[in-house]
Write an enzyme that holds these catalytic residues in place. Structure first.
Site, PDB file in Angstrom:
ATOM      1  N   HIS A  19       0.852  -1.194   0.000  1.00  0.00           N
ATOM      2  CA  HIS A  19       0.000   0.000   0.000  1.00  0.00           C
ATOM      3  C   HIS A  19       0.885   1.241   0.000  1.00  0.00           C
ATOM      4  CE1 HIS A  19       1.210  -0.488   4.182  1.00  0.00           C
ATOM      5  NE2 HIS A  19       1.134   0.838   4.242  1.00  0.00           N
ATOM      6  N   HIS A  49       5.510   6.568  -1.134  1.00  0.00           N
ATOM      7  CA  HIS A  49       6.250   5.335  -1.420  1.00  0.00           C
ATOM      8  C   HIS A  49       5.426   4.105  -1.087  1.00  0.00           C
ATOM      9  CE1 HIS A  49       6.901   5.788   2.921  1.00  0.00           C
ATOM     10  NE2 HIS A  49       7.110   4.469   2.943  1.00  0.00           N
TER      11      HIS A  49
HETATM   12  P1  2AM Z   1       6.124   2.342   5.724  1.00  0.00           P
HETATM   13  O1  2AM Z   1       5.370   1.872   4.540  1.00  0.00           O
HETATM   14  O2  2AM Z   1       7.178   3.312   5.374  1.00  0.00           O
HETATM   15  O3  2AM Z   1       6.600   1.223   6.577  1.00  0.00           O
HETATM   16  C1  2AM Z   1       1.418   1.193   8.880  1.00  0.00           C
HETATM   17  O4  2AM Z   1       2.357   1.075   9.900  1.00  0.00           O
HETATM   18  C2  2AM Z   1       1.940   2.082   7.791  1.00  0.00           C
HETATM   19  O5  2AM Z   1       2.139   3.400   8.291  1.00  0.00           O
HETATM   20  C3  2AM Z   1       3.242   1.632   7.172  1.00  0.00           C
HETATM   21  O6  2AM Z   1       3.070   1.673   5.784  1.00  0.00           O
HETATM   22  C4  2AM Z   1       4.263   2.676   7.585  1.00  0.00           C
HETATM   23  O7  2AM Z   1       5.078   3.153   6.589  1.00  0.00           O
HETATM   24  C5  2AM Z   1       3.415   3.869   7.914  1.00  0.00           C
HETATM   25  N1  2AM Z   1       4.004   4.683   8.976  1.00  0.00           N
HETATM   26  C6  2AM Z   1       4.311   6.001   8.852  1.00  0.00           C
HETATM   27  N2  2AM Z   1       4.774   6.482   9.997  1.00  0.00           N
HETATM   28  C7  2AM Z   1       4.797   5.457  10.874  1.00  0.00           C
HETATM   29  C8  2AM Z   1       5.197   5.329  12.232  1.00  0.00           C
HETATM   30  N3  2AM Z   1       5.649   6.359  12.928  1.00  0.00           N
HETATM   31  N4  2AM Z   1       5.105   4.110  12.793  1.00  0.00           N
HETATM   32  C9  2AM Z   1       4.652   3.059  12.092  1.00  0.00           C
HETATM   33  N5  2AM Z   1       4.240   3.108  10.816  1.00  0.00           N
HETATM   34  C10 2AM Z   1       4.314   4.296  10.213  1.00  0.00           C
END
Ligand code: 2AM
Length: 175
Positions: A43, A125
Site C-alpha cells: 500500500h 512510497h
Molecule cells: P512504511 O510503509 O514506510 O513502513 C502502517 O504502519 C503504515 O504506516 C506503514 O506503511 C508505515 O510506513 C506507515 N508509517 C508512517 N509512519 C509510521 C510510524 N511512525 N510508525 C509506524 N508506521 C508508520
C-alpha cells in the site's frame, strides 16, 4: 465493553492497490528481496495516525467523508532504499497533482479533529521490503501505472506475530 475501555486501534490513511496493480507490485517486491512485504499488505501510506480511540476514529472518518477528489494515476518508476530502517521502496519521480491535492484535503480535514502531521517531508512510497540487508536491487521495472480511485482507512494488527492490515473504511473518488 464501554467505549473508553475499548483498546486503541493503530490506524493510517492509505492508497490501496486494486488486484492487478497489487500483483505487479508484488512481483517487483519478490524480485528485489528474499523477505518481501506480503502481497496483501502492499500500500501507500498517506497519513499515519497511530493509536486511536473510537471517538477519534469516528471524527477522522466523518471529516474525510466530505472530501471530493478526482481519480489520478501514479507512475511508480524508481526503487530506492532507506538505510536506517533498511526499507526498500518504490517511488514516483513525479508526484501527480491529484495526489498532492488529496494529501492537502486530507491534512486539512484531519487537522479539524486535532491531528498533527509528522513534521518530516512526506515521501510517497510503497514499501517493498523491511530489514533488508542488501541496498541494491538490479531489476528492470515494468510499467507500474497505478490508477487511484479511492483512499482507505486501515488498521495495523499483529496476528500470530505477523503484521496484517484490516480496512476500516474506503472513500471513492468523484462522489
Ligand atoms: P512504511 O510503509 O514506510 O513502513 C502502517 O504502519 C503504515 O504506516 C506503514 O506503511 C508505515 O510506513 C506507515 N508509517 C508512517 N509512519 C509510521 C510510524 N511512525 N510508525 C509506524 N508506521 C508508520
Amino acid at each position: 465493553m464501554n467505549e473508553s475501555a475499548a483498546p486503541a486501534r493503530r490506524l493510517f490513511f492509505a492508497l490501496w492497490p486494486d488486484a492487478p496493480t497489487r500483483a505487479r507490485l508484488a512481483a517487483v517486491a519478490r524480485r528485489c528481496s528474499q523477505h518481501p512485504v506480503a502481497a496483501e499488505n502492499l500500500h501507500m501510506t498517506l497519513y499515519f495516525l497511530g493509536a486511536c480511540g473510537a471517538a477519534q476514529e469516528r471524527c477522522y472518518s466523518n471529516v474525510v467523508s466530505r472530501i471530493k477528489f478526482e481519480p489520478f494515476e501514479i507512475n511508480l518508476n524508481y526503487i530506492d532504499f532507506w538505510a536506517r530502517p533498511q526499507v526498500r521502496w518504490l517511488g514516483a519521480r513525479v508526484v501527480p497533482p491529484g495526489l498532492t491535492a488529496l494529501m492537502e484535503a486530507l491534512g486539512a480535514a484531519l487537522a479539524t479533529c486535532g491531528y498533527q502531521p509528522d513534521k518530516r517531508d512526506w515521501v510517497p512510497h510503497v514499501t517493498l521490503s523491511r530489514k533488508d540487508k542488501n541496498p541494491h536491487c538490479e531489476t528492470d521495472l515494468p510499467k507500474l501505472e497505478w490508477d487511484v480511485r479511492e483512499f482507505v482507512l486501515a488498521e495495523s494488527v499483529r496476528l500470530d506475530g505477523d503484521l496484517r492490515y484490516r480496512l476500516r473504511g474506503r472513500w471513492p473518488a468523484g462522489v
